[in-house]
Design a protein around this motif. Structure first.
Motif, PDB file in Angstrom:
ATOM      1  N   TYR A 669      12.531  39.542  48.993  1.00  0.00           N
ATOM      2  CA  TYR A 669      11.811  38.754  47.938  1.00  0.00           C
ATOM      3  C   TYR A 669      10.336  38.756  48.353  1.00  0.00           C
ATOM      4  CZ  TYR A 669      10.484  35.507  44.194  1.00  0.00           C
ATOM      5  OH  TYR A 669       9.993  34.965  43.116  1.00  0.00           O
ATOM      6  N   ARG A 670      10.101  38.236  49.585  1.00  0.00           N
ATOM      7  CA  ARG A 670       8.671  38.110  50.239  1.00  0.00           C
ATOM      8  C   ARG A 670       7.987  39.642  50.177  1.00  0.00           C
ATOM      9  NH1 ARG A 670       5.650  34.182  49.405  1.00  0.00           N
ATOM     10  NH2 ARG A 670       4.827  34.391  51.279  1.00  0.00           N
ATOM     11  N   CYS A 671       8.767  40.468  50.711  1.00  0.00           N
ATOM     12  CA  CYS A 671       8.169  41.809  50.761  1.00  0.00           C
ATOM     13  C   CYS A 671       7.789  42.437  49.215  1.00  0.00           C
ATOM     14  CB  CYS A 671       9.147  43.044  51.265  1.00  0.00           C
ATOM     15  SG  CYS A 671       9.424  42.598  52.997  1.00  0.00           S
ATOM     16  N   LEU A 672       8.657  42.221  48.404  1.00  0.00           N
ATOM     17  CA  LEU A 672       8.214  42.499  47.020  1.00  0.00           C
ATOM     18  C   LEU A 672       7.158  41.882  46.485  1.00  0.00           C
ATOM     19  CD1 LEU A 672      11.838  42.694  45.381  1.00  0.00           C
ATOM     20  CD2 LEU A 672      10.421  44.723  46.229  1.00  0.00           C
ATOM     21  N   GLN A 673       6.852  40.647  46.836  1.00  0.00           N
ATOM     22  CA  GLN A 673       5.727  39.866  46.585  1.00  0.00           C
ATOM     23  C   GLN A 673       4.543  40.115  47.137  1.00  0.00           C
ATOM     24  OE1 GLN A 673       6.837  35.590  47.453  1.00  0.00           O
ATOM     25  NE2 GLN A 673       6.957  35.012  45.323  1.00  0.00           N
ATOM     26  N   VAL A 674       4.566  40.748  48.387  1.00  0.00           N
ATOM     27  CA  VAL A 674       3.546  41.253  48.732  1.00  0.00           C
ATOM     28  C   VAL A 674       3.065  42.472  48.051  1.00  0.00           C
ATOM     29  CG1 VAL A 674       2.655  42.674  50.869  1.00  0.00           C
ATOM     30  CG2 VAL A 674       3.867  40.459  51.231  1.00  0.00           C
ATOM     31  N   MET A 675       3.836  43.361  47.494  1.00  0.00           N
ATOM     32  CA  MET A 675       3.682  44.538  46.967  1.00  0.00           C
ATOM     33  C   MET A 675       2.942  44.270  45.406  1.00  0.00           C
ATOM     34  SD  MET A 675       3.801  46.781  49.103  1.00  0.00           S
ATOM     35  CE  MET A 675       3.331  47.879  48.049  1.00  0.00           C
ATOM     36  N   MET A 676       3.511  43.338  44.771  1.00  0.00           N
ATOM     37  CA  MET A 676       3.288  42.791  43.437  1.00  0.00           C
ATOM     38  C   MET A 676       1.643  42.214  43.563  1.00  0.00           C
ATOM     39  SD  MET A 676       6.442  40.895  42.499  1.00  0.00           S
ATOM     40  CE  MET A 676       5.728  39.768  41.005  1.00  0.00           C
ATOM     41  N   ILE A 677       1.251  41.633  44.961  1.00  0.00           N
ATOM     42  CA  ILE A 677       0.000  41.204  44.946  1.00  0.00           C
ATOM     43  C   ILE A 677      -1.163  42.410  44.972  1.00  0.00           C
ATOM     44  CG2 ILE A 677      -1.791  40.145  46.846  1.00  0.00           C
ATOM     45  CD1 ILE A 677       0.466  38.494  47.457  1.00  0.00           C
ATOM     46  N   CYS A 712      12.672  40.781  41.576  1.00  0.00           N
ATOM     47  CA  CYS A 712      12.352  39.458  42.134  1.00  0.00           C
ATOM     48  C   CYS A 712      13.271  38.753  41.387  1.00  0.00           C
ATOM     49  CB  CYS A 712      11.155  39.178  41.915  1.00  0.00           C
ATOM     50  SG  CYS A 712       9.909  39.708  43.154  1.00  0.00           S
ATOM     51  N   GLN A 713      13.397  38.797  40.056  1.00  0.00           N
ATOM     52  CA  GLN A 713      14.211  37.893  39.260  1.00  0.00           C
ATOM     53  C   GLN A 713      15.661  37.992  39.658  1.00  0.00           C
ATOM     54  OE1 GLN A 713      13.152  38.867  35.169  1.00  0.00           O
ATOM     55  NE2 GLN A 713      11.200  37.526  35.197  1.00  0.00           N
ATOM     56  N   GLU A 714      16.127  39.420  39.784  1.00  0.00           N
ATOM     57  CA  GLU A 714      17.364  39.673  40.371  1.00  0.00           C
ATOM     58  C   GLU A 714      18.004  39.143  41.609  1.00  0.00           C
ATOM     59  OE1 GLU A 714      17.849  43.932  40.442  1.00  0.00           O
ATOM     60  OE2 GLU A 714      17.533  44.177  38.114  1.00  0.00           O
ATOM     61  N   ASN A 716      16.452  36.219  42.770  1.00  0.00           N
ATOM     62  CA  ASN A 716      16.486  34.930  42.452  1.00  0.00           C
ATOM     63  C   ASN A 716      17.897  34.621  41.685  1.00  0.00           C
ATOM     64  OD1 ASN A 716      14.271  33.765  43.285  1.00  0.00           O
ATOM     65  ND2 ASN A 716      13.132  34.178  41.268  1.00  0.00           N
ATOM     66  N   ALA A 717      18.132  35.474  40.838  1.00  0.00           N
ATOM     67  CA  ALA A 717      19.724  35.287  40.273  1.00  0.00           C
ATOM     68  C   ALA A 717      20.777  35.444  41.217  1.00  0.00           C
ATOM     69  CB  ALA A 717      19.637  36.509  39.181  1.00  0.00           C
ATOM     70  N   LYS A 718      20.385  36.428  42.473  1.00  0.00           N
ATOM     71  CA  LYS A 718      21.572  36.486  43.400  1.00  0.00           C
ATOM     72  C   LYS A 718      21.566  35.362  44.211  1.00  0.00           C
ATOM     73  CE  LYS A 718      24.535  38.950  45.729  1.00  0.00           C
ATOM     74  NZ  LYS A 718      25.790  39.413  44.955  1.00  0.00           N
ATOM     75  N   LEU A 719      20.543  34.777  44.593  1.00  0.00           N
ATOM     76  CA  LEU A 719      20.714  33.448  45.281  1.00  0.00           C
ATOM     77  C   LEU A 719      21.373  32.360  44.606  1.00  0.00           C
ATOM     78  CD1 LEU A 719      17.181  33.347  47.165  1.00  0.00           C
ATOM     79  CD2 LEU A 719      19.320  33.785  47.999  1.00  0.00           C
ATOM     80  N   ILE A 720      20.945  32.207  43.299  1.00  0.00           N
ATOM     81  CA  ILE A 720      21.576  31.313  42.587  1.00  0.00           C
ATOM     82  C   ILE A 720      23.199  31.536  42.214  1.00  0.00           C
ATOM     83  CG2 ILE A 720      21.763  30.321  40.063  1.00  0.00           C
ATOM     84  CD1 ILE A 720      18.557  30.835  40.124  1.00  0.00           C
ATOM     85  N   SER A 721      23.406  32.920  42.259  1.00  0.00           N
ATOM     86  CA  SER A 721      24.858  33.388  41.891  1.00  0.00           C
ATOM     87  C   SER A 721      25.576  32.817  43.238  1.00  0.00           C
ATOM     88  CB  SER A 721      25.011  34.873  41.653  1.00  0.00           C
ATOM     89  OG  SER A 721      26.275  35.168  41.642  1.00  0.00           O
ATOM     90  N   ILE A 722      24.805  33.013  44.442  1.00  0.00           N
ATOM     91  CA  ILE A 722      25.579  32.785  45.691  1.00  0.00           C
ATOM     92  C   ILE A 722      26.044  31.309  45.600  1.00  0.00           C
ATOM     93  CG2 ILE A 722      25.312  32.361  48.048  1.00  0.00           C
ATOM     94  CD1 ILE A 722      23.748  35.037  48.087  1.00  0.00           C
ATOM     95  N   MET A 723      24.907  30.478  45.133  1.00  0.00           N
ATOM     96  CA  MET A 723      25.399  29.050  45.211  1.00  0.00           C
ATOM     97  C   MET A 723      26.261  28.413  44.242  1.00  0.00           C
ATOM     98  SD  MET A 723      23.926  27.976  47.789  1.00  0.00           S
ATOM     99  CE  MET A 723      24.473  26.212  47.559  1.00  0.00           C
ATOM    100  N   ASP A 724      26.127  29.316  43.261  1.00  0.00           N
ATOM    101  CA  ASP A 724      27.160  29.032  42.054  1.00  0.00           C
ATOM    102  C   ASP A 724      28.754  29.328  42.461  1.00  0.00           C
ATOM    103  OD1 ASP A 724      27.364  28.241  39.047  1.00  0.00           O
ATOM    104  OD2 ASP A 724      28.077  30.541  38.914  1.00  0.00           O
TER     105      ASP A 724
END
Length: 839
Positions: A669-677, A712-714, A716-724
């Protein structure tokens, strides 16, 4: 006495001869005309001078007589008009008139009958005895010959001839009678005309006498008044003619010296002066010396000499251009024409004067030959100075020696080759500067000739001959170089524009040829992918060097060139393809070997790939459009490969990871954020490099940014899915009973705490807060479903108390974590809305 006066008056008026008296019987008669000596020499006197013995009688001398008889004369005229003739006399006159007419008509009829007797041959308009047919019809000799044959020895032929003679005589008498009759009928008009002619003769004689007197007076006036003055005018005219003859002789002498003078001018390369002298001499021959036999061949000779001079000028121009362009290159910045500038000026002025603008073709040919020779000579000179021991290691072979320049060029290493290019660029630019100097000289001379043609004096032609004559008189004392201000160049606006355009095209063509030759040299080096194997810095060095040469040549000719830049573009695209392929391979290898562990990466390395692309664009702006696709492709590759390795769990097989953890997801996610910048920054950079109408091509970066956001949303959804999944599995085993807290809630708290610890060092607080809000929503949603299934409500019962105790422990355990400070508010919503019972 009176008798004497009468005699004098009679003799003065005796002007009739015998034929006139016989032809005009009704005329006046002179009593002594038989006393004259008649003959051919007799003519009436043309002038009868007045008598000195008789006074001149005027009409005024009869005024007294006329006044006396005026009244009686009027009465006489009145009485004469009143006299009437009786009717008897009228009838008699009518009878007499009729008889006269009848007699005349009878005579006419008789004459007509007589004329009918005359053969028609005598009355034909073309009657001529010279004609044999006419002669035979008039004199029928055949009758005489027949008569002679029938009556040999008799006098019958002689009688026939006599009869013919009498017949012809009869015809003549008839004709004479008819002629006399016709004359008698016209005698009144004839004699009236003769009388009028006599009066005319008298008047003409009088006029001739007056003219003779006038001439005598004019001769006297001429002798006394006019002869001396006319003599002065005659002498003046004679002097003028003598001066004209002297001027002609002088002009002939000057024209005679034309050919030797032309030779003198040509020996000093004064072509303009020679042509001007020929033109002036031709003009003098046609106007002032026209018809001079001694110069009848001089015009054609001068015309031939003019053609020879034109050929000499063309040959001299080619020689001077070749000498200027092929002289050794000592200083690359030299721009002077040299010591032959005066000669070149004379040749150019002469060619322009003759409107021989094809000298630019010679200029073009010599320029092209010089450029080709310079390229070849520069390569040969540079290669000859290179020691074979310095060639690249992969080409070293002691038993091999290059057989031609092409192989030599291919064996040079990059630094040697770039030095050779700089050497060639320097020499080519020196040649192009010389061509530019010659071009400027042609432009200057053409403009000067056009300006002088515009400001030409209209009275120049009128005084041209005199000025040229004076020039020829002083030719021995003047310089061999003719002043351009005395020359008529005859360059109009159309000729000027044509020469200017052709010369500019020549300069551009020379620059284009240099680009073509260098592009060919670049193509020789590019074989076997030599240029593609260069490093980025070496290729950028090559591009900068070639771009500098292209900029200088384009600035010189004022036009864009495409041959060398096109070849460079093709090579640059090949290089970019290789460059891009290397970056693709590199980033794929990096991602495939990535262990997905947290590490500190310097900012300059975080966007190293994109920075390399941007630097490449800065060096080669013409590749901007190509680089847009390449950068978009590399960004898309990074996104897709990251997704495959992390979300797609490709790293398990590629890298050998045991599992994809939440920390791995956070790192991705952080790598993608860097590229999005960097994506908006890259788009802004391309916007600055592209024109406004090309900005539509940058929409692919917006699509890329959206793809990164979706990725990135995917995650996020993956992290939420893990906890779910954790919440679902733990709550599925959860039983509402003592003791509290249960193992299920302890396990959920442990997983939440573990996730928080894994993400807190990687994600921002805002992101963690948002992420855990979603996670808590999932927990509450799962808990509500579980409470609904167990039919537990906030009724204050034992189960309600156990659930409250579990939730209190859950809140107290997680409330201290960042991003979970509001967990108490979310837990309080558990009892507000219950999920429907799960079947």
């Amino acid at each position: 006495s009176q008798n004497e006066n009468d005699k004098v008056d009679f003799t003065s008026r005796a002007a009739q001869n015998l034929p006139a008296v016989l032809n005009d019987p009704r005329g006046r008669r002179e009593t002594d005309f038989f006393t004259k000596t008649w003959g051919e020499e007799f003519v009436p006197p043309s002038i009868i001078p007045p008598s000195h013995f008789v006074d001149w009688i005027d009409l005024s001398d009869f005024n007294e007589y006329r006044s006396k008889i005026a009244n009686p004369y009027k009465i006489h005229k009145k009485n004469k008009r009143s006299v009437k003739v009786g009717s008897g006399s009228k009838n008699e006159d009518s009878t007499n008139t009729n008889s006269v007419h009848l007699e005349s008509r009878q005579r006419v009829n008789s004459a007509s009958k007589d004329l009918d007797l005359i053969p028609k041959v005598f009355l034909e308009p073309k009657f001529a005895l010279e004609d044999p047919d006419t002669f035979n019809s008039v004199l029928p000799w055949s009758q005489f010959e027949t008569a002679a044959a029938d009556h040999d020895g008799s006098s019958r032929p002689r009688a026939s001839a006599k009869l013919l003679q009498e017949k012809l005589t009869h015809y003549l008498d008839i004709a004479e009678v008819e002629l006399a009759r016709q004359i008698s009928l016209k005698s009144e008009d004839f004699f009236s005309a003769m009388s009028s002619q006599d009066d005319v003769v008298d008047r003409v004689a009088y006029t001739c006498a007056e003219i003779r007197i006038l001439r005598e007076k004019l001769m006297i006036i001429n002798e006394l008044l006019c002869k001396s003055c006319l003599e002065v005018l005659k002498l003046k005219c004679c002097r003028t003619r003598a001066a004209t003859v002297f001027h002609k002789l002088k002009l002939m002498s000057a024209v005679h010296q034309t050919q030797p003078m032309i030779q003198v001018m040509l020996s000093s390369s004064d072509y303009v002066g020679a042509l001007d002298l020929i033109a002036t001499t031709q003009e003098v021959l046609q106007q002032e010396l026209s018809g001079i036999q001694s110069f009848r061949h001089l015009g054609s000779q001068l015309a031939e000499m003019e053609k020879v001079i034109v050929k000499m000028m063309e040959a001299s121009f080619a020689e001077l251009i070749a000498k200027e362009l092929n002289k050794p290159i000592e200083k690359p910045s030299e721009l002077t024409i040299g010591d032959d500038e005066d000669r070149l000026l004379s040749v150019l002025f002469g060619l322009l004067r003759q409107k021989k603008v094809n000298f630019l073709n010679t200029f073009r040919e010599e320029s092209f030959n010089a450029i080709k020779a310079t390229v070849k000579q520069s390569v040969a000179e540079f290669v000859s100075d290179i020691d074979l021991s310095t060639v690249e290691d992969n080409n070293k072979n002691l038993d091999y020696y290059p057989s031609n320049l092409t192989e030599h060029v291919r064996q040079l290493n990059f630094l040697q080759w770039i030095d050779m290019l700089q050497h060639i660029f320097s020499n080519i630019l020196a040649i192009l500067h010389r061509i530019k100097s010659l071009h400027d000289l042609v432009m200057e001379i053409t403009s000067e000739a056009t300006a002088k043609s515009k400001s030409k004096d209209p009275n120049h032609d009128a005084t041209n001959a005199n000025s040229n004559e004076s020039d020829r008189e002083s030719v021995d004392g003047k310089s061999s170089v003719t002043s351009e201000s005395d020359i008529d160049h005859n360059i109009n606006e159309n000729d000027h524009d044509k020469i200017v355009n052709d010369s500019k095209e020549l300069l551009c063509a020379a620059c284009e040829l240099s680009h073509v030759r260098l592009a060919k040299l670049l193509g020789i080096r590019a074989k076997d992918d030599c240029l593609e194997r260069l490093t980025s810095s070496d290729f950028m060095m090559l591009i900068r060097s070639i771009h500098q040469f292209i900029a200088e040549t384009e600035n010189m000719c004022g036009r864009q060139m495409h041959s060398l830049s096109g070849t460079l573009m093709a090579q640059a695209r090949k290089f970019v393809e290789k460059f891009h392929e290397e970056r693709r391979t590199k980033i794929s290898l990096i991602l495939d070997n990535e262990q997905w562990k947290q590490a500190d990466v310097p900012p300059e390395f975080q966007a190293l790939m994109t920075i390399e692309y941007c630097e490449c664009i800065n060096d080669v702006p013409m590749l901007t459009l190509d680089m847009i696709n390449k950068v978009a492709e590399i960004l898309k590759l990074f996104n897709s490969r990251t997704c495959q390795l992390v979300l797609g769990a490709g790293a398990l097989q590629v890298v050998g990871l045991r599992t994809i953890t939440s920390k791995h997801l956070a790192l991705a996610y952080r790598c993608l954020q860097v590229m999005m910048i960097y994506i908006p920054l890259i788009k802004a950079y391309f916007q600055s490099m592209l024109p406004q109408k090309k900005h539509i091509l940058l929409t692919k970066f917006d699509h890329l940014l959206q793809d990164y956001q979706n990725h990135c949303q995917e995650i996020n959804a993956k992290l939420i899915s893990i906890m779910d999944t954790v919440f679902f599995s733990q709550l599925a085993k959860w039983e509402v009973k003592a003791p509290t807290p249960s193992q299920c809630f302890r396990g959920m708290i442990k997983q939440v705490a573990k996730l928080h610890d894994a993400l807190s060092d990687l994600l921002t607080k805002e992101h963690i807060k948002k992420l855990f809000d979603e996670i808590m929503n999932c927990f509450i949603s799962r808990l509500k479903v579980r409470l609904t299934n167990h039919e537990i409500s906030d009724d204050g019962g034992s189960q309600h108390g156990l659930v409250t105790s579990e939730l209190l422990f859950f809140v107290n355990s997680l409330q201290g974590f960042d991003g979970l400070s509001n967990i108490n508010e979310k837990i309080n919503n558990v009892w507000k809305e219950r999920q429907p019972k799960n079947s």
